[in-house]
Design a protein around this motif. Structure first.
Motif, PDB file in Angstrom:
ATOM      1  N   GLN A 213       0.833  -1.206   0.000  1.00 34.80           N
ATOM      2  CA  GLN A 213       0.000   0.000   0.000  1.00 34.80           C
ATOM      3  C   GLN A 213       0.862   1.249   0.000  1.00 34.80           C
ATOM      4  N   PRO A 214       0.402   2.319  -0.652  1.00 28.94           N
ATOM      5  CA  PRO A 214       1.146   3.582  -0.633  1.00 28.94           C
ATOM      6  C   PRO A 214       0.908   4.351   0.655  1.00 28.94           C
ATOM      7  N   ALA A 215       1.928   5.087   1.093  1.00 25.89           N
ATOM      8  CA  ALA A 215       1.798   5.975   2.254  1.00 25.89           C
ATOM      9  C   ALA A 215       2.389   7.345   1.957  1.00 25.89           C
ATOM     10  N   ASP A 216       2.622   7.641   0.677  1.00 33.01           N
ATOM     11  CA  ASP A 216       2.934   8.991   0.199  1.00 33.01           C
ATOM     12  C   ASP A 216       4.216   9.597   0.761  1.00 33.01           C
ATOM     13  N   PHE A 217       5.152   8.762   1.210  1.00 35.78           N
ATOM     14  CA  PHE A 217       6.421   9.233   1.777  1.00 35.78           C
ATOM     15  C   PHE A 217       6.216  10.050   3.065  1.00 35.78           C
ATOM     16  N   VAL A 218       5.077   9.878   3.718  1.00 37.18           N
ATOM     17  CA  VAL A 218       4.731  10.681   4.898  1.00 37.18           C
ATOM     18  C   VAL A 218       4.724   9.800   6.148  1.00 37.18           C
ATOM     19  N   PRO A 219       5.433  10.185   7.226  1.00 37.98           N
ATOM     20  CA  PRO A 219       5.474   9.351   8.435  1.00 37.98           C
ATOM     21  C   PRO A 219       4.101   9.059   9.029  1.00 37.98           C
ATOM     22  N   ASP A 220       3.242  10.078   9.123  1.00 34.45           N
ATOM     23  CA  ASP A 220       1.923   9.866   9.731  1.00 34.45           C
ATOM     24  C   ASP A 220       1.100   8.851   8.950  1.00 34.45           C
ATOM     25  N   LYS A 221       1.188   8.929   7.631  1.00 35.50           N
ATOM     26  CA  LYS A 221       0.433   7.967   6.826  1.00 35.50           C
ATOM     27  C   LYS A 221       1.083   6.589   6.900  1.00 35.50           C
ATOM     28  N   GLY A 222       2.416   6.556   7.000  1.00 36.57           N
ATOM     29  CA  GLY A 222       3.095   5.282   7.203  1.00 36.57           C
ATOM     30  C   GLY A 222       2.593   4.605   8.473  1.00 36.57           C
ATOM     31  N   LEU A 223       2.387   5.384   9.514  1.00 33.12           N
ATOM     32  CA  LEU A 223       1.867   4.871  10.781  1.00 33.12           C
ATOM     33  C   LEU A 223       0.486   4.268  10.610  1.00 33.12           C
ATOM     34  N   SER A 224      -0.431   5.020  10.003  1.00 31.80           N
ATOM     35  CA  SER A 224      -1.814   4.544   9.886  1.00 31.80           C
ATOM     36  C   SER A 224      -1.939   3.360   8.940  1.00 31.80           C
ATOM     37  N   VAL A 225      -1.200   3.398   7.829  1.00 37.20           N
ATOM     38  CA  VAL A 225      -1.259   2.284   6.880  1.00 37.20           C
ATOM     39  C   VAL A 225      -0.734   0.998   7.529  1.00 37.20           C
ATOM     40  N   MET A 226       0.380   1.117   8.243  1.00 37.13           N
ATOM     41  CA  MET A 226       0.963  -0.074   8.867  1.00 37.13           C
ATOM     42  C   MET A 226       0.090  -0.587  10.003  1.00 37.13           C
ATOM     43  N   GLU A 227      -0.564   0.308  10.738  1.00 38.77           N
ATOM     44  CA  GLU A 227      -1.482  -0.132  11.796  1.00 38.77           C
ATOM     45  C   GLU A 227      -2.578  -1.028  11.229  1.00 38.77           C
ATOM     46  N   ASN A 228      -3.132  -0.627  10.096  1.00 43.52           N
ATOM     47  CA  ASN A 228      -4.192  -1.426   9.470  1.00 43.52           C
ATOM     48  C   ASN A 228      -3.665  -2.768   8.980  1.00 43.52           C
ATOM     49  N   ILE A 229      -2.465  -2.753   8.417  1.00 42.86           N
ATOM     50  CA  ILE A 229      -1.889  -4.004   7.919  1.00 42.86           C
ATOM     51  C   ILE A 229      -1.586  -4.961   9.068  1.00 42.86           C
ATOM     52  N   LEU A 230      -1.086  -4.436  10.169  1.00 42.32           N
ATOM     53  CA  LEU A 230      -0.786  -5.284  11.333  1.00 42.32           C
ATOM     54  C   LEU A 230      -2.041  -5.946  11.877  1.00 42.32           C
ATOM     55  N   GLN A 231      -3.141  -5.252  11.811  1.00 40.94           N
ATOM     56  CA  GLN A 231      -4.398  -5.836  12.268  1.00 40.94           C
ATOM     57  C   GLN A 231      -4.871  -6.952  11.342  1.00 40.94           C
ATOM     58  N   ALA A 232      -4.579  -6.799  10.055  1.00 41.85           N
ATOM     59  CA  ALA A 232      -5.071  -7.772   9.073  1.00 41.85           C
ATOM     60  C   ALA A 232      -4.149  -8.968   8.899  1.00 41.85           C
ATOM     61  N   GLU A 233      -2.844  -8.783   9.128  1.00 40.60           N
ATOM     62  CA  GLU A 233      -1.869  -9.838   8.848  1.00 40.60           C
ATOM     63  C   GLU A 233      -1.246 -10.351  10.151  1.00 40.60           C
TER      64      GLU A 233
END
Length: 343
Positions: A213-233
């Motif tokens: 998934q893209p997170a736009d090179f932004v730390p805050d979006k990296g945080l939220s995207v990875m949080e969702n992935i950790l919940q799913a995987e």
């Protein structure tokens, strides 16, 4: 040496000169550093100061901030360059408007790192048609003729080296997450494709990319995207991120979930924070980089183009139309040798 001082003698072989772990696999033909002779005429020579317009996306830290800082410092040190620098913005339409304003100041050359190559191509073409050569930095424009010269990092090479590193570390078995940059731009596509090609060549189907998934090179979006992935995987063995700054958010998500002992993570770009983490050991294992000194190189290229000159090291009296800065792998084994390059 200071971060930005990769000067003209290194233009045609800008590798950092350190051993690249996982780099034993030869990169496919056509992805190594290259230079192509320019077909378009150079700007006119002049004995007076060279007026260079400069535009890059806005940032107050990290790789992009280093790009602007290095351009400003190089222009100042050259002594015969007047730099017209726009205040960085993160919106392509706003950047195009700023470039229009810069062109109204009649620069000799435009140095442009586009927020998005497609969106900034029309204004770059306008500059070219007005007789103002364009030097594109890091991100290529949609039309090759829009730029007199382009200097980019080997983004495919970053992905290729990362893929080989993952193959070595995982012994070709495991589940991997990929946190991409901005969707649709060449930097992201190349870093992703190189990674996938290396894994496929080395491991066939042994390594599975379970989320990308893209997170736009932004730390805050990296945080939220990875949080969702950790919940799913429930099983993640490694995470490949496209950017060290963005990876800070990804690291925070993993550590907040207390899953840092289950996986390792890599970044890209070569931030000082990433190198400090790599040196300390633990979750952050490696980064893959080319140096933001390329903007200083772009200023030098622009100056030579305006004066109708070329590199002293080449027989041809003109600046090549394309320069690619090779990628380098940084791990705990070699981080001390390149740590001064961190931004």
């Amino acid at each position: 040496m200071p971060l930005k001082r990769l000067v003209a003698p290194l233009f045609l072989s800008l590798a950092l000169g350190v051993a690249a772990c996982g780099g034993d696999e030869e990169e496919p033909a056509g992805t190594n550093a290259e230079t192509d002779s320019a077909a378009t005429p150079s700007g006119g020579g002049s004995d007076g100061p060279v007026k260079i317009a400069f535009s890059a996306p806005g940032a107050d830290h990290g790789w992009m901030a280093a790009i602007t800082d290095n351009a400003r410092q190089e222009a100042e040190e050259l002594g015969d360059v007047e730099l017209l620098a726009a205040e960085g913005v993160t919106d392509s339409a706003a950047q195009a408007d700023q470039v229009e304003t810069l062109l109204g100041q009649d620069p000799d050359v435009l140095v442009l790192l586009p927020n998005e190559g497609d969106a900034l191509t029309p204004v770059a073409q306008k500059a070219t048609e007005a007789g103002i050569p364009v030097v594109a930095v890091d991100r290529e424009l949609a039309e090759p003729g829009a730029a007199r010269a382009t200097i980019t990092g080997d983004n495919y090479g970053i992905g290729w080296q990362a893929g080989n590193y993952f193959a070595d570390e995982l012994k070709c078995q495991g589940n991997v997450v990929e946190i991409q940059g901005i969707a649709g731009i060449a930097v992201t596509e190349d870093r992703s494709q190189g990674f996938r090609d290396a894994i496929k060549r080395r491991c066939q189907d042994g390594i599975a990319i379970v989320a990308s998934q893209p997170a736009d090179f932004v730390p805050d979006k990296g945080l939220s995207v990875m949080e969702n992935i950790l919940q799913a995987e429930k099983q993640i063995d490694a995470v490949y991120t496209h950017d060290d700054d963005m990876a800070e958010g990804v690291v925070a998500a993993i550590e907040n979930a207390n899953r840092q002992d289950e996986m390792f993570l890599t970044g890209a770009g070569g931030s000082k924070a990433a190198m400090d983490r790599i040196k300390a050991g633990g979750l952050y294992r490696a980064t893959f980089l080319y140096n933001p000194s390329m903007s200083a190189s772009a200023i030098r290229m622009a100056r030579l183009i305006a004066r109708g000159e070329g590199f002293e090291e080449l027989t041809e009296p003109e600046v090549p139309s394309h320069i690619t800065v090779p990628a380098t792998t940084v791990t705990k084994d070699n981080v001390e040798a390149v740590q001064e390059l961190g931004f």
